[in-house]
Design a protein around this motif. Structure first.
Motif, PDB file in Angstrom:
ATOM      1  N   GLU A 140       8.447  13.604  14.008  1.00  0.00           N
ATOM      2  CA  GLU A 140       9.951  12.933  13.229  1.00  0.00           C
ATOM      3  C   GLU A 140      11.053  13.229  13.996  1.00  0.00           C
ATOM      4  N   MET A 198      18.165  12.133   2.789  1.00  0.00           N
ATOM      5  CA  MET A 198      16.545  12.442   4.225  1.00  0.00           C
ATOM      6  C   MET A 198      17.110  13.365   4.236  1.00  0.00           C
ATOM      7  N   LEU A 214      12.859  11.166  -4.995  1.00  0.00           N
ATOM      8  CA  LEU A 214      12.466  10.793  -3.533  1.00  0.00           C
ATOM      9  C   LEU A 214      14.096  10.019  -3.418  1.00  0.00           C
ATOM     10  N   SER A 228       1.195  -1.636   0.238  1.00  0.00           N
ATOM     11  CA  SER A 228       0.004   0.027   0.145  1.00  0.00           C
ATOM     12  C   SER A 228       0.646   0.659   0.131  1.00  0.00           C
ATOM     13  N   GLN A 229       2.435   0.842  -0.594  1.00  0.00           N
ATOM     14  CA  GLN A 229       3.298   2.021  -0.370  1.00  0.00           C
ATOM     15  C   GLN A 229       3.547   3.202   0.744  1.00  0.00           C
ATOM     16  N   GLN A 230       3.274   2.135   1.944  1.00  0.00           N
ATOM     17  CA  GLN A 230       2.770   2.988   3.492  1.00  0.00           C
ATOM     18  C   GLN A 230       4.612   3.105   3.975  1.00  0.00           C
ATOM     19  N   MET A 253       4.930  14.323  -1.005  1.00  0.00           N
ATOM     20  CA  MET A 253       5.104  13.576  -1.938  1.00  0.00           C
ATOM     21  C   MET A 253       3.333  12.451  -1.434  1.00  0.00           C
ATOM     22  N   PHE A 277       0.351  10.107  -2.752  1.00  0.00           N
ATOM     23  CA  PHE A 277       0.572   8.784  -3.700  1.00  0.00           C
ATOM     24  C   PHE A 277      -0.602   8.716  -3.206  1.00  0.00           C
ATOM     25  N   ARG A 337      -1.109  16.027   4.319  1.00  0.00           N
ATOM     26  CA  ARG A 337       0.570  15.232   4.617  1.00  0.00           C
ATOM     27  C   ARG A 337       1.766  15.719   3.886  1.00  0.00           C
ATOM     28  N   ARG A 372      14.796  15.028   1.406  1.00  0.00           N
ATOM     29  CA  ARG A 372      13.565  14.507   1.075  1.00  0.00           C
ATOM     30  C   ARG A 372      12.700  15.364   1.676  1.00  0.00           C
ATOM     31  N   TYR A 383       3.364  13.521  10.968  1.00  0.00           N
ATOM     32  CA  TYR A 383       4.153  12.718  11.165  1.00  0.00           C
ATOM     33  C   TYR A 383       5.697  13.168  11.021  1.00  0.00           C
ATOM     34  N   ARG A 384       5.541  14.347   9.884  1.00  0.00           N
ATOM     35  CA  ARG A 384       6.763  14.387   9.793  1.00  0.00           C
ATOM     36  C   ARG A 384       7.051  16.022  11.002  1.00  0.00           C
ATOM     37  N   ALA A 441       9.815   8.793   1.796  1.00  0.00           N
ATOM     38  CA  ALA A 441       9.409  10.334   1.349  1.00  0.00           C
ATOM     39  C   ALA A 441       9.109  11.207   2.586  1.00  0.00           C
ATOM     40  N   LEU A 442       8.706  10.577   3.444  1.00  0.00           N
ATOM     41  CA  LEU A 442       8.507  11.661   4.948  1.00  0.00           C
ATOM     42  C   LEU A 442      10.103  12.060   5.880  1.00  0.00           C
ATOM     43  N   ALA A 444      -1.295   6.812   0.784  1.00  0.00           N
ATOM     44  CA  ALA A 444      -0.745   6.158   1.390  1.00  0.00           C
ATOM     45  C   ALA A 444      -0.922   6.469   3.190  1.00  0.00           C
ATOM     46  N   LEU A 445      -1.720   6.332   3.412  1.00  0.00           N
ATOM     47  CA  LEU A 445      -1.743   6.496   4.562  1.00  0.00           C
ATOM     48  C   LEU A 445      -1.692   5.635   5.791  1.00  0.00           C
ATOM     49  N   PHE A 446      -0.663   6.155   6.757  1.00  0.00           N
ATOM     50  CA  PHE A 446      -0.315   4.836   7.959  1.00  0.00           C
ATOM     51  C   PHE A 446      -2.054   4.348   8.417  1.00  0.00           C
ATOM     52  N   ASP A 447      -2.350   3.282   8.267  1.00  0.00           N
ATOM     53  CA  ASP A 447      -3.318   2.554   8.363  1.00  0.00           C
ATOM     54  C   ASP A 447      -3.782   2.751  10.407  1.00  0.00           C
TER      55      ASP A 447
END
Lengths: 256, 298
Positions: free
Chosen positions: B139, B108, B82, A117-119, B116, B118, B183, B111, B135-136, A125-126, B122-125
């Protein structure tokens, strides 16, 4: 030749993964909350099946060995037989196999579905390293939790053996416990905790590697999960032989 | 009068002159360097050629719409930018820096300049919308108050403030893409990459995504690559522009006599080769049978 090339390539990738996971610990962020979350998922989450596995393994051991011991008049040594078998071999190996099935498959499936799922790409990328964020915490959690789960399996195996010995064969509990105490040495205990550390590394690295190498959509997730469990189980059994041999060399032949 | 006194006295005399002399040339110089540049980039998977000596540039504030059929190498371009893939030969420049030989640590840093979006979001479930967008910043260890402010600002930009506490599984396809855009925009990256962000969406939602890309191009001065195979996306991006009206609201207007869009170009790929590079109206007149078929669908 092609198979050999593939094997060497895979070995190289696994070595790089271990290396990157280990050097991930040197620098911040170390993802401590994620390590604790994984410890909970792996350790506390697996406790019930490990207790059941240990309990019934101890029970079946006494069920199978007691008649033979009784034939030779050695029924008072039943506790020793159960405890040494469990602590030296069955506890670490069975716990590792159960964890490979439960946790190895979960890790591989989770990382695999993140790949398709490209996560994982999104994470990179993040600006986050998936190895540091996902692999290192899982391997650390496994290395910490598997020895503890093994101890739980050993303890509940001895309890299970004691209950079966008392209820089916009428062996006195104090006699059983005395035999356990006399049979187990400190080398057994140390060896029984060292082995799961190696097994944890094998399960963690293979599950993460197979998950991160997933290709081909949801079908690929299924494939990588299956191969992660199969390979981790086989490597655990193979590694058991070599680690046992190593411990024999270190502690001497009489104990291991 | 001592030299120090002279300096103090001369400072407030002509502040504008100082501003012009210092900032404008630097800014101009900065704008001359392309945001993205590909020089003769080649990529192979086993023996199959994926990109065949691709060269193009994306200027600052420009949107490059990358068109082409499936398997033409469109998404590969984004992965190369990327640093998720390495080219077999050629060079890739981001903000004038050659990233071709960069290791993961240097990548990094690069980036952080790039957002980006997607294909499926491509969200984190396992993370909520708030945590996904934050998120960024999480981090990078940014204080939570600042994170919250930024997340709310970004969710307002994509018009999804109400979804802040939802989990990705509760969102529709279009909402997932918009969260993905929020995001990508956190941390104010100067380059935005869109990988088929409208694929599988209904026309009004696809239009909303295109409007966000137009807003980023015209109001935020972002350089972007917009990979798509849908012609109406190209239509929106190359014929409309965003302006702020007197009430402070964003309006989308058609190019025409008042303004001619020069900040959107098209790049068309076929089997890893660039078969067209130029403006949308030039594309429509291109004699190539593949392009004609692609535009008309028959």
């Amino acid at each position: 030749m092609n198979l050999l090339k593939k094997f060497i390539l895979e070995l190289q990738e696994i070595s790089f993964l271990v290396w990157r996971a280990l050097i991930g610990l040197r620098k911040k962020p170390r993802y401590l909350p994620e390590i604790i979350r994984q410890m909970d998922l792996i350790g506390v989450g697996s406790l019930a099946i490990i207790i059941l596995t240990g309990f019934f393994t101890g029970g079946v051991l006494i069920l199978q060995t007691y008649p033979t011991l009784a034939y030779y008049g050695g029924q008072s040594e039943a506790g020793r037989a159960v405890a040494t078998s469990l602590i030296r071999e069955l506890g670490p190996v069975l716990t590792a196999l159960m964890v490979a099935g439960r946790v190895g498959s979960a890790i591989s499936a989770e990382l695999g579905s993140m790949v398709v799922s490209q996560q994982i790409d999104a994470m990179r990328a993040l600006g986050t390293s998936p190895t540091r964020k996902l692999v290192t915490p899982r391997i650390i959690a496994l290395i910490t939790m598997l020895p503890l789960l093994t101890v739980a399996a050993d303890v509940f195996g001895i309890i299970g053996g004691g209950i079966v010995a008392k209820q089916i064969f009428g062996l006195d509990n104090s006699l059983y416990l005395t035999s356990v105490r006399n049979g187990v040495t400190i080398q057994d205990l140390i060896g029984g905790v060292i082995k799961p550390i190696f097994f944890a590394l094998i399960i963690g690295v293979i599950a993460c590697h197979k998950g991160l190498k997933t290709e081909g959509g949801t079908v690929g997730v299924g494939k990588s999960t299956t191969s992660a469990v199969v390979l981790a189980s086989i490597y655990v059994i193979i590694a058991d032989f070599f680690v046992s041999k190593l411990l024999t060399v270190i502690f001497g032949t009489s104990t291991l | 009068m001592s030299p120090e006194e002279l300096e103090i006295q001369s400072e407030p005399l002509n502040p504008d002159a100082e501003e012009i002399s210092l900032e404008t040339p630097t800014d101009d110089l900065h704008r001359v360097v392309p945001a993205i540049e590909f020089r003769e980039v080649e990529l192979f998977f086993d023996d199959r050629i994926i990109l065949d000596k691709i060269s193009f540039t994306v200027r600052r504030g420009e949107t490059k719409v990358v068109l082409g059929g499936s398997g033409g190498g469109k998404s590969t371009i984004i992965k190369l930018i990327l640093g998720l893939l390495k080219p077999d030969s050629g060079q890739i420049f981001i903000d004038g820096e050659d990233i071709t030989e960069f290791d993961e640590i240097d990548l990094m840093r690069i980036r952080r300049k790039i957002g980006m979006v997607f294909q499926e979001g491509a969200l984190f479930d396992s993370l909520s919308v708030y945590e996904n967008v934050a998120y960024r910043l999480h981090e990078e260890g940014v204080p939570e108050e600042e994170v919250e402010h930024e997340v709310k600002r970004m969710l307002r930009f994509v018009n999804l403030e109400d979804a802040i506490d939802k989990m990705p599984v509760e969102l529709s396809g279009g909402m997932r893409r918009r969260v993905g855009i929020a995001r990508a925009l956190i941390g104010n990256p100067s380059i935005i990459l869109f990988d088929e962000p409208t694929a599988g969406l209904d026309p009004p939602t696809a239009r909303t995504i295109c409007e966000l890309a137009i807003k980023l191009r015209d109001l935020e001065d972002a350089s972007s690559i917009f990979v798509t195979h849908e012609m109406n996306n190209l239509e929106y991006l190359s014929s409309e522009y965003a302006v702020i009206d007197e009430h402070g609201d964003v309006q989308f207007e058609q190019e025409g006599e008042k303004l001619c869009l020069i900040n959107t170009e098209v790049l068309m790929l076929r089997n890893g080769e660039i078969i067209f590079s130029g403006k949308e109206d030039e594309l429509k007149c291109a004699p190539d049978p593949y392009i004609m078929k692609f535009i008309r669908g028959k």
